[in-house]
Design a protein around this motif. Structure first.
Motif, mmCIF file in Angstrom:
data_model
loop_
_atom_site.group_PDB
_atom_site.id
_atom_site.type_symbol
_atom_site.label_atom_id
_atom_site.label_comp_id
_atom_site.label_asym_id
_atom_site.label_seq_id
_atom_site.Cartn_x
_atom_site.Cartn_y
_atom_site.Cartn_z
ATOM 1 N N UNK A 13 0.474 -1.475 0.120
ATOM 2 C CA UNK A 13 0.047 -0.265 0.291
ATOM 3 C C UNK A 13 1.022 1.077 -0.346
ATOM 4 N N UNK A 14 1.950 1.042 0.661
ATOM 5 C CA UNK A 14 2.517 2.464 0.853
ATOM 6 C C UNK A 14 3.679 2.746 -0.222
ATOM 7 N N UNK A 23 2.852 -6.421 -7.772
ATOM 8 C CA UNK A 23 3.295 -5.765 -8.414
ATOM 9 C C UNK A 23 2.638 -5.096 -9.579
ATOM 10 N N UNK A 24 1.008 -5.204 -9.634
ATOM 11 C CA UNK A 24 0.796 -4.035 -10.839
ATOM 12 C C UNK A 24 0.067 -2.470 -9.557
ATOM 13 N N UNK A 25 0.310 -1.691 -10.603
ATOM 14 C CA UNK A 25 -0.519 -0.191 -10.247
ATOM 15 C C UNK A 25 -1.558 -0.372 -9.481
ATOM 16 N N UNK A 26 -1.660 0.166 -8.319
ATOM 17 C CA UNK A 26 -2.808 0.409 -7.288
ATOM 18 C C UNK A 26 -4.006 1.527 -8.105
ATOM 19 N N UNK A 27 -3.300 2.644 -8.777
ATOM 20 C CA UNK A 27 -4.163 3.809 -9.262
ATOM 21 C C UNK A 27 -4.315 3.789 -10.458
ATOM 22 N N UNK A 28 -4.742 4.118 -11.294
ATOM 23 C CA UNK A 28 -4.980 5.286 -12.295
ATOM 24 C C UNK A 28 -4.197 6.552 -12.514
ATOM 25 N N UNK A 29 -4.749 7.387 -11.440
ATOM 26 C CA UNK A 29 -4.926 8.560 -11.613
ATOM 27 C C UNK A 29 -4.425 8.602 -10.274
ATOM 28 N N UNK A 30 -3.991 10.062 -9.251
ATOM 29 C CA UNK A 30 -3.742 10.402 -7.846
ATOM 30 C C UNK A 30 -4.761 9.368 -7.099
ATOM 31 N N UNK A 102 -1.629 6.012 2.105
ATOM 32 C CA UNK A 102 -2.944 5.817 2.992
ATOM 33 C C UNK A 102 -3.304 4.673 2.492
ATOM 34 N N UNK A 103 -4.012 5.543 1.452
ATOM 35 C CA UNK A 103 -4.647 5.624 1.052
ATOM 36 C C UNK A 103 -4.946 3.604 0.379
ATOM 37 N N UNK A 104 -3.682 3.301 -0.360
ATOM 38 C CA UNK A 104 -3.606 2.370 -1.022
ATOM 39 C C UNK A 104 -3.057 1.507 0.556
ATOM 40 N N UNK A 107 -6.957 0.077 1.541
ATOM 41 C CA UNK A 107 -7.610 -0.373 0.909
ATOM 42 C C UNK A 107 -6.796 -2.194 0.538
ATOM 43 N N UNK A 108 -5.309 -2.141 0.825
ATOM 44 C CA UNK A 108 -4.628 -3.373 1.005
ATOM 45 C C UNK A 108 -4.843 -4.143 2.142
ATOM 46 N N UNK A 109 -5.533 -2.792 3.299
ATOM 47 C CA UNK A 109 -6.367 -3.581 4.695
ATOM 48 C C UNK A 109 -7.732 -4.281 4.381
ATOM 49 N N UNK A 110 -8.751 -3.561 3.912
ATOM 50 C CA UNK A 110 -9.835 -4.127 3.050
ATOM 51 C C UNK A 110 -9.867 -5.181 2.586
ATOM 52 N N UNK A 111 -9.234 -4.683 1.378
ATOM 53 C CA UNK A 111 -8.734 -6.475 1.090
ATOM 54 C C UNK A 111 -8.786 -7.385 2.012
ATOM 55 N N UNK A 112 -7.818 -7.400 2.588
ATOM 56 C CA UNK A 112 -7.251 -8.602 2.922
ATOM 57 C C UNK A 112 -8.010 -8.867 3.837
ATOM 58 N N UNK A 113 -8.784 -7.490 4.249
ATOM 59 C CA UNK A 113 -10.156 -8.469 4.892
ATOM 60 C C UNK A 113 -11.295 -9.130 5.134
#
Ligand SMILES: [Zn+2]
Length: 122
Positions: A13-14, A23-30, A102-104, A107-113
Motif C-alpha cells: 500500500x505504501x 506488482x501491478x499499479x494500485x491507482x490509475x490516477x492520483x 495511506x489510501x493504498x 485498500x490493502x487492509x480492506x482487501x485482506x480482510x
C-alpha cells in the motif's frame, strides 16, 4: 487462497502496488484505484477506503511537522508572511505526498480482510 502477511499488504500500500501480487499499479490516477490489477487481475475498484486515509494522513502530517515547527518557529526571525507560507505549504505538500500511500494501505487492509466493499453487491 492464502492471505498475504499484514506487513506485506501495508508495504504494498505504501508503494501504491496491488495488495495481492505487489506488482501491478494500485491507482490509475492520483487517488482513483484501478478496477482490476493489470498483472494478476485482482478486483480492486469496488473497495472504498472512505475517510480512513484522510484521518491517517492528518495524523502523520501533524506528527511529522510538529517537531520541526516547535524546534524552528520559536527561534527564528522570519517575517510573519514567510511563516504563514512555509508551514501551511509544507503541510500541504506532505499531506499530498502521504495521502495516496495511506489510501493504498487502507485498500490493502480492506482487501485482506475480505470485505466486499461498499460498491459491490454480495
Ligand atoms: Zn495484482
Amino acid at each position: 487462497m492464502t492471505k498475504e502477511p499484514l506487513g506485506t499488504v501495508i508495504a504494498r500500500g505504501v508503494f501504491e502496488r496491488c495488495p495481492s501480487c505487489g506488482q501491478g499499479k494500485l491507482f490509475q490516477s492520483y487517488l482513483k484505484p484501478v478496477n482490476s490489477c493489470a498483472v494478476c487481475g485482482e478486483q480492486l475498484g469496488h473497495i472504498r477506503a472512505d475517510d480512513g486515509p484522510a484521518w491517517l494522513t492528518i495524523l502523520l502530517t501533524g506528527h511529522i511537522l510538529a517537531p520541526f515547527l516547535l524546534a524552528i518557529a520559536p527561534n527564528n526571525a522570519w517575517p510573519d508572511w514567510v511563516s504563514m507560507t512555509v508551514w501551511p505549504g509544507a503541510a500541504l505538500l506532505l499531506a499530498l505526498a502521504i495521502l495516496p500511500r495511506t489510501k493504498g494501505i487502507f485498500i490493502g487492509l480492506i482487501w485482506r480482510a475480505g470485505s466486499i466493499g461498499s460498491e459491490k453487491q454480495p
